[in-house]
Design an enzyme around this catalytic site. Structure first.
Site, PDB file in Angstrom:
ATOM      1  N   HIS A  65       0.819  -1.219   0.000  1.00 21.11           N
ATOM      2  CA  HIS A  65       0.000   0.000   0.000  1.00 21.11           C
ATOM      3  C   HIS A  65       0.849   1.264   0.000  1.00 21.11           C
ATOM      4  CE1 HIS A  65      -4.045  -1.848   0.893  1.00 21.11           C
ATOM      5  NE2 HIS A  65      -3.224  -2.873   1.032  1.00 21.11           N
ATOM      6  N   ASP A  71       3.253   9.511  -0.992  1.00 20.01           N
ATOM      7  CA  ASP A  71       2.114   8.737  -0.500  1.00 20.01           C
ATOM      8  C   ASP A  71       1.867   7.596  -1.467  1.00 20.01           C
ATOM      9  OD1 ASP A  71      -0.115   8.092   1.040  1.00 20.01           O
ATOM     10  OD2 ASP A  71      -0.755  10.175   1.211  1.00 20.01           O
TER      11      ASP A  71
HETATM   12  P1  ADP Z   1      -3.151   6.737   5.017  1.00 18.54           P
HETATM   13  O1  ADP Z   1      -3.544   5.367   4.612  1.00 18.54           O
HETATM   14  O2  ADP Z   1      -1.694   7.000   4.932  1.00 18.54           O
HETATM   15  O3  ADP Z   1      -3.697   7.159   6.341  1.00 18.54           O
HETATM   16  P2  ADP Z   1      -5.078   7.642   3.008  1.00 18.54           P
HETATM   17  O4  ADP Z   1      -5.420   9.022   2.596  1.00 18.54           O
HETATM   18  O5  ADP Z   1      -4.849   6.684   1.897  1.00 18.54           O
HETATM   19  O6  ADP Z   1      -3.797   7.744   3.950  1.00 18.54           O
HETATM   20  O7  ADP Z   1      -6.215   7.025   3.913  1.00 18.54           O
HETATM   21  C1  ADP Z   1      -6.708   7.673   5.057  1.00 18.54           C
HETATM   22  C2  ADP Z   1      -8.048   7.056   5.423  1.00 18.54           C
HETATM   23  O8  ADP Z   1      -8.393   7.429   6.752  1.00 18.54           O
HETATM   24  C3  ADP Z   1      -9.160   7.549   4.503  1.00 18.54           C
HETATM   25  O9  ADP Z   1      -9.922   6.457   4.074  1.00 18.54           O
HETATM   26  C4  ADP Z   1      -9.982   8.466   5.377  1.00 18.54           C
HETATM   27  O10 ADP Z   1     -11.369   8.401   5.142  1.00 18.54           O
HETATM   28  C5  ADP Z   1      -9.701   7.967   6.774  1.00 18.54           C
HETATM   29  N1  ADP Z   1      -9.740   9.144   7.658  1.00 18.54           N
HETATM   30  C6  ADP Z   1      -9.051  10.259   7.455  1.00 18.54           C
HETATM   31  N2  ADP Z   1      -9.341  11.171   8.405  1.00 18.54           N
HETATM   32  C7  ADP Z   1     -10.224  10.609   9.223  1.00 18.54           C
HETATM   33  C8  ADP Z   1     -10.871  11.061  10.402  1.00 18.54           C
HETATM   34  N3  ADP Z   1     -10.629  12.255  10.936  1.00 18.54           N
HETATM   35  N4  ADP Z   1     -11.695  10.233  10.988  1.00 18.54           N
HETATM   36  C9  ADP Z   1     -11.896   9.010  10.468  1.00 18.54           C
HETATM   37  N5  ADP Z   1     -11.301   8.538   9.366  1.00 18.54           N
HETATM   38  C10 ADP Z   1     -10.463   9.319   8.751  1.00 18.54           C
HETATM   39  C1  G6P Z   2      -1.152   3.298   6.019  1.00 20.75           C
HETATM   40  C2  G6P Z   2      -0.557   1.908   5.906  1.00 20.75           C
HETATM   41  C3  G6P Z   2      -1.494   0.867   6.526  1.00 20.75           C
HETATM   42  C4  G6P Z   2      -1.845   1.267   7.948  1.00 20.75           C
HETATM   43  C5  G6P Z   2      -2.416   2.698   7.975  1.00 20.75           C
HETATM   44  C6  G6P Z   2      -2.719   3.185   9.389  1.00 20.75           C
HETATM   45  O1  G6P Z   2      -2.283   3.332   5.256  1.00 20.75           O
HETATM   46  O2  G6P Z   2      -0.322   1.609   4.534  1.00 20.75           O
HETATM   47  O3  G6P Z   2      -0.888  -0.402   6.546  1.00 20.75           O
HETATM   48  O4  G6P Z   2      -2.773   0.373   8.512  1.00 20.75           O
HETATM   49  O5  G6P Z   2      -1.484   3.581   7.376  1.00 20.75           O
HETATM   50  O6  G6P Z   2      -1.586   3.062  10.207  1.00 20.75           O
HETATM   51  P1  G6P Z   2      -1.526   2.104  11.476  1.00 20.75           P
HETATM   52  O7  G6P Z   2      -0.090   2.119  11.868  1.00 20.75           O
HETATM   53  O8  G6P Z   2      -2.441   2.739  12.480  1.00 20.75           O
HETATM   54  O9  G6P Z   2      -2.026   0.750  11.096  1.00 20.75           O
END
Ligand code: ADP
Ligand code: G6P
Length: 509
Positions: free
Chosen positions: A181, A394
């Site tokens: 990912h 990202d």
């Molecule tokens: P990462 O996986 O690095 O966190 P992404 O942008 O790909 O970055 O995914 C973030 C996910 O977390 C999104 O699906 C989003 O809807 C969710 N998210 C982001 N902010 C919030 C929040 N404040 N509360 C709940 N979910 C959230």
């Molecule tokens: C990114 C990573 C995921 C991970 C998520 C949240 O999306 O690719 O593997 O689950 O961040 O981070 P956490 O450390 O809370 O699992």
């Protein structure tokens, strides 16, 4: 292949049970004040993307609960949650030391920064690697005791890169796929990893490896070519056939996505519309700019705040006409860099608000530090006139796609980092920026502010069309098809794939 078309392989795929394995389960379990186990939705892109897939297909999800140690009551709570979810949940318990060395240590203090080009933040502690190997063996034990011959085992993300190797060692013959990912680094960075050979060899035990973008896949191919004697790659499309001593595997790029229709439907409900209107009532007569991120140094939040400050300084006529809502979701709080980042962001927000605030009226930055309920998040998306998504790097960035899906009126703009995996796909609709270019990002906000409605809508429509077409169900189908199709030469390999031109370098560079 377009959405809705039935691929010829779908019959065999339907018979196979899907076993998803990831470090993070879709729920985090913790004891409440009464000592009862509670399951809260887990955050991050991996869970958001995989949840609709499991709900849709059923199967099993194996991972860590987020709690420390083993507890029979936790197993009962997990079963109950699994029954309600429509797929089975199985946990891999981790001790306190394992959480420290494997999750915070190897995964998040070595692989996470290195694969995001931030080598200076890596802590190459040998003990972390040893625990990483041990925990991958533990995951393999749990998978082995739950999988049946014929299951498709689909492993996710950087925490479990050695899992297939451990499963093979234990005699598992099923097909095993892996999806990364996060980005895969270029050779010169990957070479810094002290355990590079062991990790690369372990990855080559998978039957199919998926990356987010062509760039990541190219980086991987370059590393294998440089480090594995006799490795060869065949093919020209987005999926290549790799031959390494002793085995063959497939290596492809599959940009992950969201359940577009679900986001769009929910964003269109009167409840979300009312919450969005409420935000505009609270912050009247101005355009709302939105940032939504996990608290992570890869997301570029401090420079984004600098860019907003630069906008207010260089374009004073926009003061009181814009507010930045920055939502930050707590994450990995035990790691010092994450704690320091939180303090830094809070200080910056305080400084900007202190310098520009109008007593009794306009506050430039609204800062929200917590996880939001889904409907509240959707209301923020719907209310925002501009989304500011500026990570330094990202894997994909699902926030950008969710924002577009929720922008039902299509009358808004997305400012997107060139270094997000989503950039090649959304390049024709987003305003692309270099997140390190503070004044460039400020100028992009200025441009978005003044963009005419026709252009805003045309750009947003283009992005929404692409995200709708290449949604998360398309993603899972493309990956499984690449894993299962017998003759890769007969596999459809379009010149352009979810917005990326396969033969040339990605659109940007
Ligand atoms: P990462 O996986 O690095 O966190 P992404 O942008 O790909 O970055 O995914 C973030 C996910 O977390 C999104 O699906 C989003 O809807 C969710 N998210 C982001 N902010 C919030 C929040 N404040 N509360 C709940 N979910 C959230
Ligand atoms: C990114 C990573 C995921 C991970 C998520 C949240 O999306 O690719 O593997 O689950 O961040 O981070 P956490 O450390 O809370 O699992």
């Amino acid at each position: 292949m377009g959405p809705g078309e039935q691929p010829e392989y779908s019959a065999p795929l339907r018979r196979e049970r899907l076993i998803v394995v990831s470090n993070r389960l879709p729920f985090r379990f913790r004891r409440d004040d009464q000592g009862q186990w509670r399951a809260d939705p887990a955050g991050g892109g991996l869970v958001t993307a995989l949840l609709p897939v499991l709900r849709h297909r059923g199967g099993m999800w194996i991972g860590w609960t987020g709690a420390v140690g083993e507890d029979p009551e936790l197993a009962t709570a997990l079963d109950a949650v699994g029954k309600g979810a429509g797929y089975a949940l199985k946990s891999v318990p981790l001790s306190e030391e394992e959480v420290h060395n494997f999750y915070f240590g190897f995964a998040n203090e070595i692989i996470w920064p290195l694969f995001h080009d931030l080598q200076s933040l890596c802590n190459f502690e040998p003990e972390y690697w040893r625990t990483y190997c041990e925990v991958n063996i533990r995951f393999a034990d749990v998978v082995r005791s739950n999988a049946e011959p014929g299951d498709f085992i689909w492993v996710h993300d950087y925490h479990l890169m050695s899992l297939a190797a451990e499963l093979r060692r234990a005699g598992v013959k099923s097909r095993i796929g892996f999806f990364l990912h996060i980005p895969f680094p270029p050779l010169d960075l990957f070479l810094k990893l002290p355990w590079r050979m062991a990790l690369l060899r372990a990855l080559l035990e998978y039957d199919v490896i998926g990356f987010q973008t062509l760039r990541d896949r190219r980086n991987f191919v370059q590393c294998v070519r440089a480090l594995v004697k006799g490795a060869e790659f065949e093919g020209r499309g987005h999926v290549l056939l790799a031959s390494v001593p002793g085995r063959m595997l497939r290596v492809g790029s599959f940009p992950i996505s969201i359940d577009y229709n679900a986001f769009m439907r929910q964003a269109a409900t009167s409840e979300v519309a009312e919450r969005a209107r409420e935000l505009h009532r609270l912050l009247p007569n101005r355009k709302l700019i939105l940032g939504v991120d996990r608290l992570d140094y890869t997301k570029g939040i401090p420079l984004r705040l600098r860019a907003f400050e630069s906008l207010l300084t260089r374009y004073p006529e926009l003061r009181e006409r814009v507010s930045l809502i920055q939502v930050v979701v707590p994450s990995r709080e035990e790691i010092p860099e994450y704690r320091e980042l939180k303090t830094q962001i809070e200080q910056q927000v305080g400084k900007i608000n202190g310098s520009f605030v109008r007593p009794g009226g306009w506050v430039p930055v609204w800062y929200v530090y917590r996880s939001l309920a889904r409907l509240d998040l959707l209301a923020y998306y719907r209310a925002a006139d501009v989304a500011l998504v500026t990570p330094f790097k990202d894997g994909m960035n699902l926030v950008a796609k969710e924002y577009c899906a929720c922008s039902i009126e299509e009358d808004c703009a997305l400012i997107l980092s060139e270094f997000a995996g989503a950039a090649p796909q959304l390049a024709r609709g987003a305003l692309l920026v270099n997140p390190y270019d503070i004044e460039g990002v400020a100028d992009a906000i200025h441009r978005a502010y003044h963009m005419d409605k026709g252009e805003r809508q045309a750009r947003m429509r283009r992005m929404r069309r692409s995200i709708r077409e290449y949604d998360v169900f398309w993603w899972v189908d493309s990956f499984l098809r690449a894993a299962i199709t017998k003759d890769l030469r007969a596999f459809p390999q379009p010149d352009s794939y979810a917005g990326e031109v396969v033969e040339d370098l990605p659109v940007l560079f």
